[in-house]
Design a protein around this motif. Structure first.
Motif, PDB file in Angstrom:
ATOM      1  N   LEU A 117      55.927 -19.572  18.599  1.00 61.43           N
ATOM      2  CA  LEU A 117      55.208 -19.529  19.874  1.00 61.43           C
ATOM      3  C   LEU A 117      54.271 -18.327  19.924  1.00 61.43           C
ATOM      4  N   GLY A 118      54.690 -17.244  19.272  1.00 57.97           N
ATOM      5  CA  GLY A 118      53.810 -16.077  19.232  1.00 57.97           C
ATOM      6  C   GLY A 118      52.587 -16.319  18.375  1.00 57.97           C
ATOM      7  N   VAL A 119      52.749 -17.079  17.290  1.00 56.04           N
ATOM      8  CA  VAL A 119      51.626 -17.370  16.397  1.00 56.04           C
ATOM      9  C   VAL A 119      50.571 -18.213  17.106  1.00 56.04           C
ATOM     10  N   ILE A 120      51.019 -19.184  17.877  1.00 57.66           N
ATOM     11  CA  ILE A 120      50.056 -20.067  18.553  1.00 57.66           C
ATOM     12  C   ILE A 120      49.572 -19.470  19.874  1.00 57.66           C
ATOM     13  N   GLY A 121      50.064 -18.274  20.204  1.00 56.43           N
ATOM     14  CA  GLY A 121      49.552 -17.571  21.370  1.00 56.43           C
ATOM     15  C   GLY A 121      50.195 -17.924  22.682  1.00 56.43           C
ATOM     16  N   VAL A 122      51.296 -18.637  22.658  1.00 54.12           N
ATOM     17  CA  VAL A 122      51.957 -18.995  23.915  1.00 54.12           C
ATOM     18  C   VAL A 122      52.670 -17.788  24.506  1.00 54.12           C
ATOM     19  N   VAL A 123      53.341 -17.016  23.648  1.00 51.88           N
ATOM     20  CA  VAL A 123      54.051 -15.819  24.107  1.00 51.88           C
ATOM     21  C   VAL A 123      53.659 -14.646  23.222  1.00 51.88           C
ATOM     22  N   ASN A 124      54.040 -13.472  23.680  1.00 52.85           N
ATOM     23  CA  ASN A 124      53.815 -12.262  22.889  1.00 52.85           C
ATOM     24  C   ASN A 124      55.176 -11.589  22.660  1.00 52.85           C
ATOM     25  N   PRO A 125      55.853 -11.945  21.545  1.00 53.47           N
ATOM     26  CA  PRO A 125      57.217 -11.464  21.339  1.00 53.47           C
ATOM     27  C   PRO A 125      57.324  -9.945  21.300  1.00 53.47           C
ATOM     28  N   GLY A 126      56.438  -9.320  20.622  1.00 56.12           N
ATOM     29  CA  GLY A 126      56.518  -7.876  20.505  1.00 56.12           C
ATOM     30  C   GLY A 126      57.454  -7.446  19.390  1.00 56.12           C
ATOM     31  N   LEU A 127      57.263  -6.233  18.934  1.00 50.89           N
ATOM     32  CA  LEU A 127      58.057  -5.702  17.826  1.00 50.89           C
ATOM     33  C   LEU A 127      59.521  -5.519  18.216  1.00 50.89           C
ATOM     34  N   GLY A 128      59.759  -5.179  19.468  1.00 45.21           N
ATOM     35  CA  GLY A 128      61.135  -4.951  19.914  1.00 45.21           C
ATOM     36  C   GLY A 128      62.001  -6.190  19.787  1.00 45.21           C
ATOM     37  N   PHE A 129      61.426  -7.336  20.076  1.00 47.47           N
ATOM     38  CA  PHE A 129      62.200  -8.577  19.983  1.00 47.47           C
ATOM     39  C   PHE A 129      62.618  -8.855  18.539  1.00 47.47           C
ATOM     40  N   PHE A 130      61.669  -8.681  17.623  1.00 52.44           N
ATOM     41  CA  PHE A 130      61.982  -8.943  16.217  1.00 52.44           C
ATOM     42  C   PHE A 130      63.027  -7.964  15.684  1.00 52.44           C
ATOM     43  N   LEU A 131      62.919  -6.708  16.083  1.00 54.69           N
ATOM     44  CA  LEU A 131      63.906  -5.723  15.639  1.00 54.69           C
ATOM     45  C   LEU A 131      65.297  -6.057  16.189  1.00 54.69           C
ATOM     46  N   ALA A 132      65.337  -6.460  17.456  1.00 55.52           N
ATOM     47  CA  ALA A 132      66.625  -6.820  18.059  1.00 55.52           C
ATOM     48  C   ALA A 132      67.231  -8.037  17.368  1.00 55.52           C
ATOM     49  N   SER A 133      66.384  -8.998  17.003  1.00 57.68           N
ATOM     50  CA  SER A 133      66.875 -10.196  16.325  1.00 57.68           C
ATOM     51  C   SER A 133      67.431  -9.863  14.947  1.00 57.68           C
ATOM     52  N   LEU A 134      66.709  -9.008  14.226  1.00 58.91           N
ATOM     53  CA  LEU A 134      67.169  -8.620  12.894  1.00 58.91           C
ATOM     54  C   LEU A 134      68.467  -7.825  12.965  1.00 58.91           C
ATOM     55  N   LEU A 135      68.568  -6.947  13.969  1.00 61.69           N
ATOM     56  CA  LEU A 135      69.791  -6.154  14.128  1.00 61.69           C
ATOM     57  C   LEU A 135      70.978  -7.024  14.539  1.00 61.69           C
ATOM     58  N   THR A 136      70.693  -8.182  15.118  1.00 62.44           N
ATOM     59  CA  THR A 136      71.765  -9.119  15.464  1.00 62.44           C
ATOM     60  C   THR A 136      72.144  -9.982  14.262  1.00 62.44           C
ATOM     61  N   ALA A 137      71.138 -10.461  13.541  1.00 57.50           N
ATOM     62  CA  ALA A 137      71.392 -11.349  12.407  1.00 57.50           C
ATOM     63  C   ALA A 137      72.062 -10.612  11.250  1.00 57.50           C
ATOM     64  N   GLY A 138      71.691  -9.368  11.029  1.00 57.31           N
ATOM     65  CA  GLY A 138      72.262  -8.598   9.918  1.00 57.31           C
ATOM     66  C   GLY A 138      73.773  -8.444  10.018  1.00 57.31           C
ATOM     67  N   PRO A 139      74.287  -7.926  11.143  1.00 61.20           N
ATOM     68  CA  PRO A 139      75.743  -7.809  11.277  1.00 61.20           C
ATOM     69  C   PRO A 139      76.469  -9.150  11.212  1.00 61.20           C
ATOM     70  N   LEU A 140      75.840 -10.202  11.746  1.00 57.82           N
ATOM     71  CA  LEU A 140      76.475 -11.518  11.681  1.00 57.82           C
ATOM     72  C   LEU A 140      76.615 -11.983  10.232  1.00 57.82           C
TER      73      LEU A 140
END
Length: 255
Positions: A117-140
Motif C-alpha cells: 500500500l505504501g508503494v502504490i501511495g495509499v498509505v505512508n508506513p514510515g520507517l518506524g512501522f518497518f522497524l517495529a515489524s522487524l523487531l516483532t518478526a525477529g523474536p518470533l
C-alpha cells in the motif's frame, strides 16, 4: 498381571478369540488388558510405530505381556513415565512452534500488505512501522527455532527410556523362566519377534542379567539377600557338581 479375555472371548464384542491372540479377529480390540501406568485405566495396548505399544485409552507407551503366568516388578514404570513426559513435552513444543509460526506469518503478511500500500501511495508506513515489524518478526522466528530444538531434544529421550522399560520387563521375564533363557522363551512372554528377542538377549547379557548359556546371574523375583531363591541356589549347586564330575582327572574324596 495380564487380564485376558475369559474363556477365549473378546473383551469387547464377545466373539471367540484364538488362544494367545493379541487382537480380536472381528473388532480388532486388543486382548492385552492391563492397568495403564499413566492413566490407570484397565485397557489394551496396540502396536505403534514409534512407541512400540501404546495405551488404547491415553496413548502412553506400554510394555504388554503375552502371558498371564509372568509377574512384573514394576521397575519399568519409571522409564515409561519418562518416555510419556518426553512425548507430551514434544507435543507441547510442536504446538507452540506452530502457533508461533502462525503469528510470524501474520506479522509478515501485514508487513507485506502495508508495504504494498505504501508503494502504490495509499498509505505512508514510515520507517518506524518497518522497524517495529522487524523487531516483532525477529523474536518470533527465534522462538520458533527454540521450540523446535526443544522438541527434537525431547524426542531423543523417548527411545532410551523405552529401551530401559523393555529391558526391565525382559529381566523380570528372564527371572521367571525355568531353565535357560532363550529367544523363543522371550517371544512366548513378550509381544516381540525372534530377531528382537535375540537383541534383547544380547542386552540382558550385556547388563550381566544372564550368562552366555542363558542362565541367570542374579536372584529371581521374590528373592532377597536375607532369603535367597532356594531353587536357584540348588540348581546352581547341581550344575557345579555336574561340571566337576565331568572334569577329566578330577577325583572327589569321600568324607
Amino acid at each position: 498381571m495380564t487380564a485376558g479375555s475369559a474363556e477365549g472371548r473378546c473383551v469387547a464384542c464377545g466373539v471367540g478369540v484364538p488362544a494367545g491372540a493379541a487382537v480380536c479377529p472381528r473388532c480388532g480390540t486388543s486382548q492385552r488388558m492391563e492397568a495403564c501406568p499413566h492413566c490407570g485405566a484397565t485397557a489394551g495396548a496396540t502396536r505403534d510405530a514409534e512407541f512400540r505399544f501404546r495405551c488404547d485409552v491415553c496413548g502412553g507407551p506400554r510394555v504388554p505381556l503375552d502371558t498371564k503366568k509372568m509377574r512384573r516388578s514394576g521397575k519399568e514404570v519409571t522409564a515409561l513415565k519418562r518416555a510419556e513426559l518426553a512425548r507430551k513435552g514434544r507435543a507441547k513444543n510442536r504446538a507452540a512452534a506452530v502457533f508461533t509460526g502462525v503469528a510470524l506469518a501474520g506479522t509478515i503478511g501485514i508487513l507485506a500488505i502495508y508495504g504494498l500500500l505504501g508503494v502504490i501511495g495509499v498509505v505512508n508506513p514510515g520507517l518506524g512501522f518497518f522497524l517495529a515489524s522487524l523487531l516483532t518478526a525477529g523474536p518470533l522466528a527465534a522462538l520458533i527455532a527454540w521450540f523446535l530444538a526443544r522438541s527434537r531434544e525431547q524426542a531423543k529421550e523417548i527411545v532410551p527410556a523405552l529401551d530401559e522399560a523393555w529391558l526391565s520387563v525382559a529381566a523380570d521375564v528372564a527371572a521367571q523362566i525355568k531353565g535357560p533363557v532363550t529367544a523363543r522363551a522371550l517371544t512366548e512372554a513378550l509381544p516381540i519377534e525372534e530377531p528382537q528377542a535375540e537383541e534383547m538377549l544380547a542386552l540382558l547379557e550385556a547388563h550381566e542379567i544372564i550368562r552366555n548359556d542363558g542362565s541367570l546371574t542374579r536372584m529371581r523375583i521374590g528373592a532377597s539377600p536375607d532369603k535367597p531363591d532356594l531353587a536357584a541356589v540348588e540348581a546352581e549347586a547341581e550344575a557345579e557338581a555336574e561340571a566337576e564330575a565331568r572334569a577329566p582327572g578330577v577325583t572327589r574324596e569321600k568324607v
